[in-house]
Motif scaffolding. Structure first.
Motif, mmCIF file in Angstrom:
data_model
loop_
_atom_site.group_PDB
_atom_site.id
_atom_site.type_symbol
_atom_site.label_atom_id
_atom_site.label_comp_id
_atom_site.label_asym_id
_atom_site.label_seq_id
_atom_site.Cartn_x
_atom_site.Cartn_y
_atom_site.Cartn_z
ATOM 1 N N LYS A 157 2.423 1.482 -3.330
ATOM 2 C CA LYS A 157 1.418 1.380 -4.396
ATOM 3 C C LYS A 157 1.866 0.437 -5.507
ATOM 4 O O LYS A 157 1.618 0.669 -6.697
ATOM 5 C CB LYS A 157 1.096 2.758 -4.973
ATOM 6 N N SER A 158 2.508 -0.646 -5.095
ATOM 7 C CA SER A 158 3.005 -1.600 -6.097
ATOM 8 C C SER A 158 3.424 -2.895 -5.410
ATOM 9 O O SER A 158 4.164 -2.861 -4.415
ATOM 10 C CB SER A 158 4.200 -1.005 -6.842
ATOM 11 N N VAL B 183 0.832 -1.203 0.000
ATOM 12 C CA VAL B 183 0.000 0.000 0.000
ATOM 13 C C VAL B 183 0.865 1.251 0.000
ATOM 14 O O VAL B 183 0.599 2.214 -0.732
ATOM 15 C CB VAL B 183 -0.944 -0.006 1.222
ATOM 16 N N SER B 184 1.923 1.259 0.824
ATOM 17 C CA SER B 184 2.774 2.448 0.935
ATOM 18 C C SER B 184 3.450 2.775 -0.390
ATOM 19 O O SER B 184 3.573 3.950 -0.759
ATOM 20 C CB SER B 184 3.842 2.238 2.016
ATOM 21 N N GLN C 28 -4.628 -0.722 -12.752
ATOM 22 C CA GLN C 28 -4.416 0.374 -11.827
ATOM 23 C C GLN C 28 -4.435 -0.119 -10.384
ATOM 24 O O GLN C 28 -5.197 -1.027 -10.043
ATOM 25 C CB GLN C 28 -5.493 1.458 -12.012
ATOM 26 N N PHE C 29 -3.555 0.493 -9.552
ATOM 27 C CA PHE C 29 -3.485 0.062 -8.158
ATOM 28 C C PHE C 29 -4.645 0.690 -7.382
ATOM 29 O O PHE C 29 -4.772 1.913 -7.315
ATOM 30 C CB PHE C 29 -2.146 0.493 -7.539
ATOM 31 N N ARG C 30 -5.475 -0.161 -6.792
ATOM 32 C CA ARG C 30 -6.599 0.334 -5.994
ATOM 33 C C ARG C 30 -6.776 -0.532 -4.752
ATOM 34 O O ARG C 30 -6.575 -1.747 -4.797
ATOM 35 C CB ARG C 30 -7.906 0.302 -6.777
ATOM 36 N N LEU D 66 -7.168 -5.817 -2.075
ATOM 37 C CA LEU D 66 -6.757 -5.132 -3.299
ATOM 38 C C LEU D 66 -7.776 -5.374 -4.392
ATOM 39 O O LEU D 66 -8.278 -6.487 -4.564
ATOM 40 C CB LEU D 66 -5.375 -5.620 -3.762
#
Length: 300
Positions: free
Chosen positions: A16-17, A13-14, A54-56, A48
């Motif tokens: 984003k990948s 999360v921090s 896209q990262f969500r 996730l």
């Protein structure tokens, strides 16, 4: 609940990948994905959103991230109180620095750090400020010493003492007691890459003085600039601290000038880590080493 899986989720999360988080924790991307999947199975929710590239985060994922931070901080607190963090273990740090820092105090500090921490492992990257700031954002570095701070969520930066910048010439060629800007403009001037703080400061200095500056060479390497000055190519703008070190083996000479170059700002940037205080502790150690009093240390 396996806190290694919680830590994996925190870094996904921090940063984003999934891939960058895997690099941060030195595991494969598939292992990282397995940890997240195992955590989701245990919690009974999806964390996730995997429907596109896209990262969500899901709503549950956003809620659990707050819990993850508290769990990891509590783990660190318990280890500290119970002595679980006192055992000696190798400390591996990915540090990035601009060349001005490298050629001034960084090598001496690394030697000092190694004396007190024999298991200290260093991964050093020397790059320009934009590259270092980007690598901090992507999680590719633990600490960056650059001319600009890294700004963003869960990123912290502290100002270090600015570096005095000077005009530097060949010790045997440049013998005048004092130089006017017009004198310097008659020759070749070398400074850092186009758009950098030293480059912009040099242009502003001459423009404000009303002196035309016909030619400026942009060199990203201090070593290259030093060799060019040594071979009589021109005059460079360099940090005084670096010149003082380099002049012990190269015929360099700071030139007295009617106008002073603006100092080069330096910032230490690092990412918050609820599992470890190593990065913050290293920045504190650097500030102590270079002589910044505790009451003068500002954290952003």
């Amino acid at each position: 609940m396996n806190l290694r899986f919680v830590e994996a989720y925190y870094w996904v999360v921090s940063l984003k990948s999934v891939s960058r988080a895997a690099q941060k924790l030195f595991i494969t991307q598939s292992a990282m994905s397995s940890r997240i999947a195992a955590l989701e199975q245990e919690l009974g929710v999806l964390l996730l959103d995997r429907r596109d590239k896209q990262f969500r985060l899901t709503v549950a994922g956003m809620r659990f991230f707050n819990h993850a931070q508290r769990l990891l901080a509590l783990q660190r607190e318990i280890k500290g109180e119970m002595g679980g963090g006192s055992a000696q273990r190798a400390v591996s740090l990915r540090i990035g620095a601009i060349e001005s820092v490298l050629h001034s105090w960084l090598i001496d500090w690394v030697h000092h750090m190694r004396q007190g921490n024999p298991d200290f492992e260093l991964e050093l990257t020397v790059e320009t400020t934009p590259v270092l700031v980007d690598q901090i954002h992507r999680g590719a570095l633990d600490i960056a010493f650059a001319a600009l701070p890294a700004i963003g969520e869960r990123l912290r930066s502290r100002p270090l003492p600015a570096m005095e910048m000077v005009f530097v010439g060949h010790a045997k060629t440049h013998r005048k007691r004092r130089y006017a800007l017009a004198d310097l403009a008659e020759g070749e001037l070398l400074t850092f890459q186009r758009g950098s703080q030293p480059h912009v400061a040099l242009l502003d200095l001459f423009r404000d003085a009303g002196v035309e500056l016909p030619r400026v060479h942009n060199i990203s390497s201090i070593s290259a600039m030093v060799q060019l000055v040594e071979h009589g190519f021109g005059i460079a703008t360099l940090p005084l601290a670096a010149v003082q070190r380099l002049s012990e083996r190269v015929p360099l000479k700071p030139l007295k000038c009617e106008a002073a170059l603006p100092p080069l700002p330096v910032h230490a940037s690092y990412r918050e880590d609820p599992t470890s205080a190593v990065a913050q502790g290293v920045v504190d150690a650097v500030l102590t080493y270079i002589g910044v009093p505790p009451n003068h240390r500002k954290k952003r």
